[in-house]
Write a protein that holds these residues in place. Structure first.
Motif, PDB file in Angstrom:
ATOM      1  N   ASP A  64       0.860  -1.179   0.000  1.00  0.00           N
ATOM      2  CA  ASP A  64       0.000   0.000   0.000  1.00  0.00           C
ATOM      3  C   ASP A  64       0.898   1.232   0.000  1.00  0.00           C
ATOM      4  O   ASP A  64       1.496   1.581   1.019  1.00  0.00           O
ATOM      5  CB  ASP A  64      -0.927  -0.013   1.221  1.00  0.00           C
ATOM      6  N   VAL A  82       2.821  -2.241   4.649  1.00  0.00           N
ATOM      7  CA  VAL A  82       1.386  -2.526   4.721  1.00  0.00           C
ATOM      8  C   VAL A  82       0.976  -3.264   3.451  1.00  0.00           C
ATOM      9  O   VAL A  82       1.236  -2.798   2.338  1.00  0.00           O
ATOM     10  CB  VAL A  82       0.567  -1.220   4.872  1.00  0.00           C
ATOM     11  N   ASN A  84      -1.624  -4.611   0.760  1.00  0.00           N
ATOM     12  CA  ASN A  84      -2.931  -4.369   0.165  1.00  0.00           C
ATOM     13  C   ASN A  84      -3.240  -5.594  -0.685  1.00  0.00           C
ATOM     14  O   ASN A  84      -2.654  -5.781  -1.749  1.00  0.00           O
ATOM     15  CB  ASN A  84      -2.892  -3.095  -0.680  1.00  0.00           C
ATOM     16  N   GLN A  91     -11.171  -6.617  -0.706  1.00  0.00           N
ATOM     17  CA  GLN A  91      -9.875  -6.107  -0.249  1.00  0.00           C
ATOM     18  C   GLN A  91      -9.581  -6.560   1.176  1.00  0.00           C
ATOM     19  O   GLN A  91     -10.470  -6.720   1.996  1.00  0.00           O
ATOM     20  CB  GLN A  91      -9.883  -4.573  -0.294  1.00  0.00           C
ATOM     21  N   LEU A  93      -6.435  -5.569   4.094  1.00  0.00           N
ATOM     22  CA  LEU A  93      -5.203  -4.880   4.468  1.00  0.00           C
ATOM     23  C   LEU A  93      -4.580  -5.641   5.624  1.00  0.00           C
ATOM     24  O   LEU A  93      -5.285  -6.107   6.521  1.00  0.00           O
ATOM     25  CB  LEU A  93      -5.482  -3.437   4.887  1.00  0.00           C
TER      26      LEU A  93
END
Length: 201
Positions: A64, A82, A84, A91, A93
């Protein structure tokens, strides 16, 4: 005649490159961008206990970029850690805990081993990984390399083996990508060691 020669050279070059892991790595990354990979994603706590598991047919794992540190010129100074992740149209995370993601066709032999052996009993007279490989000879015989993956506190959590193993840097901080017999393995925030199988038998 020149055109035929050029086509022949191009065809020969593609055949040679198709056996090259760096080419396979690039093709796999391209496939992930347009189609996604069929992947199992697993996250673990510091004691290597499974937190969750997700399987998907169209999975893509990216950094991300909002969390990457950049200088005044816009160049990345520190990669984002991070994740993604897209699974189909959804999605996810993720940051922090250990995560592995492996393509269909790879087998986490540690899961098979833990079903039949008390893995909480570590006999220091025989190194743990040697004992595991020797106990799992039917799955590892003939394999050139074994990858032992551990949590951030050093607890074994996954093991893979293959005849043809290569590793690559990824765009994500604290992660490594591997090709094992042409199949993709992604390791995030884990310790790992890649052994020649001959060392362990």
């Amino acid at each position: 005649m020149k055109r035929i020669l050029h086509l022949f050279i191009l065809g020969a070059l593609l055949v040679v490159l198709s056996g090259c892991n760096i080419f396979s790595w690039g093709v796999g990354n391209l496939k992930e961008q347009f189609k996604g990979r069929e992947i199992t994603i697993q996250t673990y706590d510091e004691n290597s206990q499974l937190i969750d598991q997700i399987k998907g047919k169209s999975v893509s794992i990216k950094a991300d970029d909002e969390f990457a540190l950049k200088d005044i010129d816009g160049k990345t100074v520190e990669k984002s850690s991070v994740l993604n992740i897209t699974v189909g149209g959804n999605q996810m995370l993720h940051v922090g805990s250990s995560l592995i993601a492996y393509e269909d066709g790879l087998t986490n032999i540690f899961d098979e081993y833990s079903k039949s052996v008390d893995i909480h009993s570590f006999d220091r007279s025989v190194p743990f990984v040697n004992r595991m490989v020797n106990d799992m000879k039917n799955l590892t015989t003939g394999m050139d390399k074994v990858i032992l993956i551990r949590s951030q506190s050093g607890q074994p959590l996954a093991t893979f083996a293959g005849d043809d193993v290569s590793y690559f840097a990824t765009e994500i901080d604290k992660s490594t990508g591997l090709l094992i017999d042409g199949k993709y393995l992604f390791i995030y925030r884990c310790d790992y060691t890649i052994y020649d199988t001959a060392l362990l038998q």
